[in-house]
Write an enzyme that holds these catalytic residues in place. Structure first.
Site, PDB file in Angstrom:
ATOM      1  N   SER A 282       0.363  -4.125   2.403  1.00 32.45           N
ATOM      2  CA  SER A 282      -0.866  -4.309   1.631  1.00 32.45           C
ATOM      3  C   SER A 282      -2.038  -3.472   2.109  1.00 32.45           C
ATOM      4  O   SER A 282      -3.119  -3.541   1.542  1.00 32.45           O
ATOM      5  CB  SER A 282      -1.266  -5.790   1.622  1.00 32.45           C
TER       6      SER A 282
ATOM      7  N   LYS B 196      -6.864 -14.039   2.115  1.00 27.92           N
ATOM      8  CA  LYS B 196      -7.563 -12.764   2.290  1.00 27.92           C
ATOM      9  C   LYS B 196      -8.982 -12.835   1.735  1.00 27.92           C
ATOM     10  O   LYS B 196      -9.928 -12.319   2.344  1.00 27.92           O
ATOM     11  CB  LYS B 196      -6.773 -11.648   1.598  1.00 27.92           C
TER      12      LYS B 196
END
Length: 777
Positions: free
Chosen positions: A677, A720
């Protein structure tokens, strides 16, 4: 010692050693041996007998026959049926083969006959002879199978050599030992060796006698008990009383008739009772049968608890005992609602997946409470034997049922809530794979006829509500995962932790320390300080420990300073817990070139991940530092290749790879980092460094990239985004395909963040970099 050389026919003996002065008969069947006998009868009836080294050898050669043997006189011959001759011989003297004169059609050898001389030391010989006679007397008493007249014969002997030979002939010794005695030509040495041999034999006989006595005592005891038991039975029959065996059999039959057992189970139980009756209660088989019957009678074949189908009450219980976890609660309420309408729904198989400490195990207890089911927990961490699940077959010693059957007995109902904890921690070895054994247990179409190896009876598990827990789905085999309904239990946000601490953790700690409500109170700021400064986790396990520490120290201060109550503030927390252990990464307050804020998922929730790129004169090398994993290194290389192939689009010199070196660094080099990511973060940082454009300090991003510039979806979006919010970020760039996951983000956080969805890297760069593209090409 005088020698005399003679030539005599030879017979090799199998398993027999003949001493001088010894009279013995043996059978002769081999053709060579019969011809040797005939030769001996013609020439003075004397023959030389020597033993074979290997008694099994049918046609012995010279090297297979001992050199030392005995010269014998043939006393009698008797022909037996089948070409066999029985010979009676008497030993005369020892002799040693010097050479083989003839080998066919029979053996004829030259021998050296040695004449024995008297002992040089008369006193020593006399002492040896007396000791041998005494020792032989002890040997005879222990062996108990020799005639007493043998000792009378020995008393008249005054020749040491003859005494040694006669005693040797009576001893039950191995052939090798007797041959050693035969080869001892010196009379005194022969007596010494004989003494050693007899003492060894006496020790062995003593040990044999000791073992025999012990075995006899045990047998006598068993026979005595059997006799007394039979007498007791006869007396009880005369008095009209039932014996213990009959009482036990009747007791089992009564239990079986009262228990609501399925037909097949009842038939099997009565069959085992008949076996117990025939085997006897004191046999080892009786104990095995008794244990098996106890298991059958203790299992809940038809006993069940009544489900709580009051939907409102069930939801109230779940809400009161757990904060958040909406998906889990909704699924349980749905199950109860459908069951209330249909009344025939099988138990669901749920898999709660999430990081440690988020309440997976405790939510299962709450579900059991809400549905009014008995709760059973079975930990699968470290289980590596298939028999742990299915049990052992009764053919093995010490066989026991599997842990599923143990759990059903513990539950005392056939519809409990069965928690299979840590299902991802199972392993396997040569004893089988327990995950394969669980396939039947967790298949709603098959577990109605689950068969344990120990019971060998069908157990209906279709009404059991199975809940499994796991930290990760990666290690769970796909066939097993396919049988479960996966519900993700993600980490808690700051607001959720604050509410959980106030509603559950603090009251729980006060109760454990026997404190009344209000004696110790926490301010919201103190709780927030504990959460942010002393814990870093997805769940609340560490938070509970820290709260417990604060409560204990506050209680100690109250007692020392005679306070009735105490209101805890940030200063109290600092004093009790010391310097804060954790600080969350904060975003930069100004725009910089080549520094991009990424977002990372961690076991404790999430954090921001700055990526720095530096450009230097060189030869096109790419340097990666910061303890990156293989996947992250691949993302960096893919990003580098993408920028090279699209340099002109972003105002980057297309020849940069020839004279510029790039160094990509991710801070906190001591912490391992991996995952795809960070791809968009690395491309953005590379473009910023090469085009000399600044990156907006208030922007964070996440996403996987491809060589064509597509942005692929990622996991852990909620964690996140929480990390970005804590770090002071107000704009978050996420993959377009992750828009569906935004509903999991708390509304309070979602309202304060500006979300930008990107399907290509161009959209990411346009929203992250300051200014317009300067195309120099």
């Amino acid at each position: 010692m005088n020698s005399e050389f003679r030539v005599l026919p030879l017979i090799p003996l199998r398993g027999i050693i003949i001493f001088p002065y010894m009279v013995l008969h043996f059978d002769v069947g081999r053709e060579k041996s019969i011809l040797s006998l005939e030769e001996a009868m013609i020439n003075g009836q004397e023959i030389f007998l020597a033993a074979q080294k290997d008694a099994k050898e049918e046609e012995p050669e010279q090297e297979d026959i001992y050199d030392v043997g005995t010269v014998c006189t043939i006393k009698q011959l008797l022909k037996l049926p089948g070409d066999t001759v029985r010979v009676l011989v008497e030993g005369i003297s020892r002799a040693k083969i010097t050479s083989y004169v003839q080998q066919e059609p029979f053996y004829k050898v030259e021998i050296d006959v040695l004449q024995e001389q008297e002992c040089a030391e008369d006193n020593k010989c006399e002492a040896l002879m007396r000791t041998v006679k005494t020792t032989f007397d002890n040997y005879m008493k222990l062996s108990g199978n020799m005639p007493t007249e043998v000792l009378i014969t020995l008393d008249d002997l005054d020749s040491p050599g003859r005494l040694a030979d006669i005693v040797s002939s009576y001893l039950m010794l191995k052939g090798e030992v007797k041959q050693e005695l035969l080869e001892a030509f010196d009379a005194s040495k022969r007596l010494e060796k004989l003494l050693v041999v007899m003492n060894n034999e006496i020790e062995i006989l003593k040990l044999e006698k000791k073992i025999g006595v012990r075995v006899k005592n045990k047998i006598d005891k068993v026979q005595k008990e059997y006799y007394l038991r039979e007498q007791l039975k006869a007396i009880q029959e005369e008095l009209g009383e039932d014996d213990e065996d009959k009482k036990e059999i009747n007791k089992y039959k009564n239990k079986i008739s009262k228990a609501k057992l399925p037909k097949a189970v009842k038939e099997r139980a009565l069959y085992e009772v008949d076996r117990l009756k025939n085997s006897g209660s004191y046999s080892s088989e009786g104990g095995i049968i008794r244990t098996y019957l106890d298991w059958i009678l203790e299992l809940p074949w038809n006993t069940e608890t009544k489900d709580n189908l009051d939907i409102k009450k069930a939801r109230e219980i779940l809400e009161a005992e757990h904060y958040g976890l909406k998906d889990v609660k909704d699924r349980i309420i749905e199950y109860l609602a459908v069951k209330k309408m249909s009344n025939s729904l099988k138990g669901p198989i749920l898999c709660l997946v999430g990081p440690p400490g988020v309440g997976k195990t405790s939510i299962a207890k709450s579900v059991a409470h809400a549905t009014n089911r008995n709760f059973v927990r079975m930990s699968l961490g470290g289980v590596r034997d298939e028999a742990e699940i299915r049990g052992h077959r009764r053919t093995y010693v010490g066989a026991i049922p599997g842990r599923v059957i143990y759990g059903m007995r513990q539950a005392k109902s056939k519809n409990p809530l069965f928690l299979l904890d840590e299902i991802d921690k199972m392993s396997n070895d040569f004893r089988g794979d327990p995950a394969d054994a669980l396939l039947e247990v967790l298949d709603s179409e098959q577990n109605s006829t689950f068969r344990d190896h120990y019971l060998e009876l069908e157990m209906n598990l279709s009404n059991v509500m199975f809940i499994t827990t796991a930290n990760s789905l990666d290690t769970i085999p796909r066939p097993l995962l396919d049988r479960m309904e996966v519900i993700e239990v993600s980490g808690y946000s700051y607001d959720e932790k604050l509410s959980i601490c106030k509603r559950h953790l603090i009251p729980k700690q006060l109760k454990e320390h026997s404190l009344e409500e209000g004696k110790i109170s926490f301010s919201d700021s103190a709780i927030s300080y504990i959460i942010e400064g002393y814990t870093r986790e997805s769940g609340v396990r560490s938070l509970e420990r820290q709260v417990g520490t604060v409560v204990r120290k506050a209680l100690t201060e109250m007692l020392e300073k005679d306070k009735d109550t105490i209101n805890l503030t940030i200063n109290h927390v600092k004093k009790y817990l010391g310097v804060p252990r954790f600080t969350y990464e904060k975003a930069d307050k100004e725009d910089k070139i080549g520094v991009v804020t990424g977002m990372a998922w961690t076991a404790y929730g999430g954090d921001i991940l700055p990526v720095e790129v530096s450009v230097m004169n060189g030869s096109g090398k790419l340097e990666l530092t910061g303890q990156l994993g293989d996947v992250m290194k691949e993302s960096a290389r893919a990003g580098y290749s993408y920028v090279r192939s699209n340099a002109g689009k972003y105002g980057v010199n297309a020849e940069f790879y020839k004279d510029k070196d790039l160094h990509i660094h991710v801070p906190e080099g001591a912490v391992p980092k991996d995952g795809p990511s960070a791809g968009v973060t690395m491309i953005t940082a590379i473009v910023s460094a090469l085009s000399n454009r600044k990156v907006k300090h208030n922007v964070a991003m996440t996403g996987e990239i491809t060589l064509t510039g597509r942005v692929l979806p990622i996991g852990g979006l909620k964690e996140k985004c929480l990390a970005a919010y804590r770090a002071g970020i107000d704009t978050v760039i996420i993959p377009k395909e992750n828009e569906k996951d935004m509903e999991k983000i708390p509304k309070a956080i979602k309202a304060k963040l500006n979300f930008v969805s990107a399907s290509s890297i161009d959209e990411v760069i346009n929203n992250a970099l300051v200014g317009d593209i300067k195309n120099d090409n």
